[in-house]
Design an enzyme around this catalytic site. Structure first.
Site, mmCIF file in Angstrom:
data_model
loop_
_atom_site.group_PDB
_atom_site.id
_atom_site.type_symbol
_atom_site.label_atom_id
_atom_site.label_comp_id
_atom_site.label_asym_id
_atom_site.label_seq_id
_atom_site.Cartn_x
_atom_site.Cartn_y
_atom_site.Cartn_z
ATOM 1 N N GLN A 99 -15.416 7.714 -19.016
ATOM 2 C CA GLN A 99 -15.642 6.211 -18.800
ATOM 3 C C GLN A 99 -16.585 5.757 -20.115
ATOM 4 O OE1 GLN A 99 -16.341 8.595 -15.815
ATOM 5 N NE2 GLN A 99 -14.384 7.879 -15.671
ATOM 6 N N ASP B 263 -12.024 3.677 -22.084
ATOM 7 C CA ASP B 263 -10.593 3.499 -22.446
ATOM 8 C C ASP B 263 -10.735 3.243 -24.085
ATOM 9 O OD1 ASP B 263 -9.371 3.897 -20.134
ATOM 10 O OD2 ASP B 263 -9.511 1.688 -19.487
ATOM 11 N N LYS C 200 -10.951 7.664 -26.313
ATOM 12 C CA LYS C 200 -11.906 8.982 -26.532
ATOM 13 C C LYS C 200 -10.913 10.313 -26.679
ATOM 14 C CE LYS C 200 -13.910 7.889 -22.626
ATOM 15 N NZ LYS C 200 -13.263 6.478 -22.461
ATOM 16 N N LYS D 165 -8.017 10.470 -27.959
ATOM 17 C CA LYS D 165 -7.397 10.576 -29.163
ATOM 18 C C LYS D 165 -8.364 11.421 -30.146
ATOM 19 C CE LYS D 165 -6.056 8.837 -33.799
ATOM 20 N NZ LYS D 165 -5.504 8.012 -34.751
ATOM 21 N N GLY E 51 -8.852 8.633 -17.784
ATOM 22 C CA GLY E 51 -7.456 8.691 -18.166
ATOM 23 C C GLY E 51 -7.458 8.862 -19.820
ATOM 24 N N HIS E 52 -7.233 9.856 -20.288
ATOM 25 C CA HIS E 52 -7.426 10.079 -21.943
ATOM 26 C C HIS E 52 -6.142 10.449 -22.320
ATOM 27 C CE1 HIS E 52 -11.989 11.364 -21.288
ATOM 28 N NE2 HIS E 52 -11.607 10.018 -20.847
HETATM 29 P P1 GDP Z 1 -9.628 6.770 -23.493
HETATM 30 O O1 GDP Z 1 -9.843 6.900 -21.792
HETATM 31 O O2 GDP Z 1 -10.856 6.516 -24.037
HETATM 32 O O3 GDP Z 1 -9.283 8.337 -23.864
HETATM 33 O O4 GDP Z 1 -8.599 6.026 -23.781
HETATM 34 P P2 GDP Z 1 -7.095 5.566 -23.160
HETATM 35 O O5 GDP Z 1 -6.322 6.840 -23.388
HETATM 36 O O6 GDP Z 1 -7.340 5.174 -21.771
HETATM 37 O O7 GDP Z 1 -6.606 4.362 -23.757
HETATM 38 C C1 GDP Z 1 -6.650 4.400 -25.262
HETATM 39 C C2 GDP Z 1 -5.086 3.855 -25.401
HETATM 40 O O8 GDP Z 1 -4.849 3.546 -26.754
HETATM 41 C C3 GDP Z 1 -4.285 5.009 -25.467
HETATM 42 O O9 GDP Z 1 -2.848 4.634 -25.138
HETATM 43 C C4 GDP Z 1 -4.124 5.359 -26.686
HETATM 44 O O10 GDP Z 1 -3.015 6.279 -27.195
HETATM 45 C C5 GDP Z 1 -4.222 4.362 -27.698
HETATM 46 N N1 GDP Z 1 -4.587 4.381 -29.048
HETATM 47 C C6 GDP Z 1 -5.817 5.315 -29.360
HETATM 48 N N2 GDP Z 1 -6.253 4.727 -30.560
HETATM 49 C C7 GDP Z 1 -5.372 4.155 -31.023
HETATM 50 C C8 GDP Z 1 -5.467 3.219 -32.227
HETATM 51 O O11 GDP Z 1 -6.077 3.435 -33.103
HETATM 52 N N3 GDP Z 1 -4.208 2.157 -32.378
HETATM 53 C C9 GDP Z 1 -3.419 2.053 -31.127
HETATM 54 N N4 GDP Z 1 -2.516 0.839 -31.258
HETATM 55 N N5 GDP Z 1 -3.573 2.781 -30.133
HETATM 56 C C10 GDP Z 1 -4.585 3.724 -29.910
HETATM 57 P P1 IMO Z 2 -11.846 6.717 -19.372
HETATM 58 O O1 IMO Z 2 -12.581 7.850 -19.062
HETATM 59 C C1 IMO Z 2 -12.309 2.459 -17.817
HETATM 60 C C2 IMO Z 2 -14.007 1.859 -13.968
HETATM 61 C C3 IMO Z 2 -13.127 1.301 -12.926
HETATM 62 C C4 IMO Z 2 -14.297 0.426 -11.988
HETATM 63 C C5 IMO Z 2 -15.505 1.180 -12.346
HETATM 64 C C6 IMO Z 2 -15.613 1.945 -11.091
HETATM 65 O O2 IMO Z 2 -10.253 6.648 -19.270
HETATM 66 O O3 IMO Z 2 -12.416 5.610 -20.289
HETATM 67 P P2 IMO Z 2 -14.854 4.429 -10.014
HETATM 68 O O4 IMO Z 2 -13.308 4.621 -9.720
HETATM 69 O O5 IMO Z 2 -15.152 5.073 -11.224
HETATM 70 O O6 IMO Z 2 -15.801 4.352 -9.216
HETATM 71 O O7 IMO Z 2 -14.618 2.687 -10.644
HETATM 72 O O8 IMO Z 2 -15.308 1.869 -13.513
HETATM 73 N N1 IMO Z 2 -13.489 3.045 -14.622
HETATM 74 C C7 IMO Z 2 -13.104 2.968 -15.820
HETATM 75 N N2 IMO Z 2 -12.554 1.969 -16.795
HETATM 76 N N3 IMO Z 2 -11.986 3.905 -18.344
HETATM 77 C C8 IMO Z 2 -12.340 4.700 -17.266
HETATM 78 O O9 IMO Z 2 -12.257 5.969 -17.704
HETATM 79 C C9 IMO Z 2 -12.776 4.428 -15.943
HETATM 80 N N4 IMO Z 2 -13.248 5.076 -14.934
HETATM 81 C C10 IMO Z 2 -13.779 4.095 -14.071
HETATM 82 O O10 IMO Z 2 -11.944 0.488 -13.136
HETATM 83 O O11 IMO Z 2 -14.388 -0.912 -12.831
HETATM 84 MG MG MG Z 3 -8.900 5.855 -20.428
#
Ligand code: GDP
Ligand code: IMO
Ligand code: MG
Length: 436
Positions: free
Chosen positions: A223, A13, A16, A18, A40-41
């Site tokens: 991840q 999270d 990535k 973005k 979840g991206h």
């Molecule tokens: P990912 O799994 O690595 O793609 O990240 P996620 O989407 O799960 O979580 C990142 C969250 O931060 C999302 O809700 C993005 O919209 C938000 N986000 C990304 N870059 C920024 C930033 O620079 N500032 C803020 N405030 N939010 C951001």
């Molecule tokens: P993105 O791609 C954050 C974490 C789960 C748990 C562990 C194992 O959005 O960054 P799993 O269901 O993969 O067997 O769970 O890994 N986890 C993540 N945490 N971002 C993710 O994906 C994750 N995918 C799995 O919360 O701790």
């Molecule tokens: Mg994510």
């Protein structure tokens, strides 16, 4: 020509989605190489929010996208995502190729996970409950079913029967009431196979052809490196190789053709699920970051645990991945703080240590050594170049660069595409270009 990997430097999270969306403009193909719909991206385009779980984020820029052999695919989720995107006007059917060697998630994988997470006397991993781990177990156990088999109506029935028999036997052995209607699942999956068949192919071959044509390929990690099955905080990890090595095996792509690796890191740290987290900020400090950053899971909605930037952790993941550059996201979330803590070292049983401990027990005992830096107390959300960052924010970035040993090539100051600044003359600019 460059083929670049963008992956998470922490526990997932990091933002990535973005970054991949932003930089995919100058690539021809975007490829996922591991994981499944545990990812979840999030991508914001104007007011519109997209959450991509299986389809690579490059789809939103009309790029060709590939789901590599290293993934585990829940066909119901893949079809749901294709339909949602198509309904939003995004062409997916014409752009998506799915590896014939990727493994298939079945409903019983989710049940096995549920049972395993609830076992008495065992600490739950806190998984996303998507059946990811049990599907990879079947892959490694050499009894899994792959997309090539799912879409072949001759081959699929006996393989499915064997796998179903295996699960039913296991349930009996553990005294678990097996309520699955295997025939109904079989019919459901036959239909999925027919639906997905046109997209299924040898994606390694597709990528090799693209290489020969001089196309540029971007790999999108899911991840984060600390969730990697080999290098992460085992056993509180996911079941795939989220690190750069995963690209070679998970896409069938030669490591000799990878030109650069960019690590995405938050300006602080978050973690969802269980497991040690040395720089976790408990109480008010953690709550403040969670509120300012909207730190709730994209997939499960769980509150993310929040903490301070962890230098030893990023130094370690930089070593494993060979980061050329860091993309530092969510700098704006720190805007309101008077002072910012940075974990610069670990103390284990009274002694300073240099490495990430291998055992979870040791990592859980680690005490963080903090340095305090002054905050900047102004909004960075409108900043579009490094020179315009407040002096204390620039000092913060320099501090992180010096301590981690990796340049910060881009900072993100908001979820929108344009809330980004690339460091002029950086290695990242060489690899990815300036912000489109
Ligand atoms: P990912 O799994 O690595 O793609 O990240 P996620 O989407 O799960 O979580 C990142 C969250 O931060 C999302 O809700 C993005 O919209 C938000 N986000 C990304 N870059 C920024 C930033 O620079 N500032 C803020 N405030 N939010 C951001
Ligand atoms: P993105 O791609 C954050 C974490 C789960 C748990 C562990 C194992 O959005 O960054 P799993 O269901 O993969 O067997 O769970 O890994 N986890 C993540 N945490 N971002 C993710 O994906 C994750 N995918 C799995 O919360 O701790
Ligand atoms: Mg994510």
């Amino acid at each position: 020509m460059s083929n670049v990997v963008i992956l998470g430097a922490q526990w997932g999270d990091e933002g990535k989605g973005k970054m991949v969306d932003l930089f995919s403009e100058r690539f021809d193909i975007v490829v996922r190489y591991q994981g499944g719909h545990n990812a979840g991206h999030t991508v914001f385009i104007g007011d519109r929010r997209y959450v991509l779980t299986l389809v690579p984020s490059g789809i939103l820029r009309g790029k060709q996208v590939v789901i590599g052999n290293g993934l585990v695919i829940d066909p119901a989720e893949l079809i749901r995502q294709i339909e949602t995107l198509e309904a939003a006007g995004v062409d997916v059917v014409g752009k998506l190729a799915v590896s014939n060697r990727a493994h298939v998630i079945f409903p019983f994988h989710r049940s096995v996970e549920k049972v395993s997470e609830a076992r008495e006397g065992r600490t739950a991993i806190g998984t996303t409950s998507r059946g990811i781990g049990p599907c990879y177990e079947d892959k490694i156990g050499r009894r899994g079913i792959r997309m090539a088999e799912l879409v072949d109506e001759e081959v699929f029935p006996p393989l499915f029967r064997a796998l179903a028999e295996d699960k039913a036997t296991l349930a009996r052995a553990f005294g678990i009431q097996d309520t699955f209607d295997y025939e109904a699942i079989f019919q459901e999956y036959l239909a999925y196979g027919r639906r997905l068949r046109p997209m299924v192919c040898d994606t390694a071959r597709l990528l090799h052809r693209a290489l020969a044509e001089g196309k540029q390929i971007l790999f999108e990690g899911a991840q984060g490196s600390m969730l990697d099955i080999d290098h992460g905080t085992y056993p509180f990890v996911t079941s795939s190789n989220a690190t750069a090595g995963g690209v070679a095996t998970g896409a069938g792509f030669p490591p000799t053709k990878i030109d650069g690796v960019v690590g995405v890191s938050k300006a602080y740290v978050t973690r969802v699920g269980a497991g040690a987290f040395p720089s976790e900020a408990h109480g008010e400090a953690g709550d403040r970051i969670r509120d300012a950053g909207g730190e709730y899971g994209t997939v499960t909605g769980r509150p993310r645990r929040c903490g301070w930037f962890d230098v030893p952790l990023v130094r370690y993941t930089a070593m494993i991945n060979g980061f050329d550059s860091l993309a530092l996201t969510k700098l704006d979330v720190l805007d309101g703080l008077d002072e910012i803590l940075v974990c610069v070292g670990y103390r284990l049983d009274g002694e300073e240590i240099e490495e990430m401990p291998a055992t979870h027990a040791a990592l859980a005992r680690v005490e963080p050594i903090y340095e305090r830096l002054p905050g900047w107390k102004t909004s960075t959300r409108e900043v579009r170049c490094f020179e315009d960052l407040p002096p204390n924010a620039r000092a913060y970035l320099r501090f992180l660069e010096e301590r981690t040993g990796v340049e910060i090539g881009v900072v993100s100051v908001g979820a929108e595409r344009n809330q980004t600044a690339v460091a002029a003359g950086s290695r990242l600019e060489q690899l990815l270009g300036s912000v489109p």
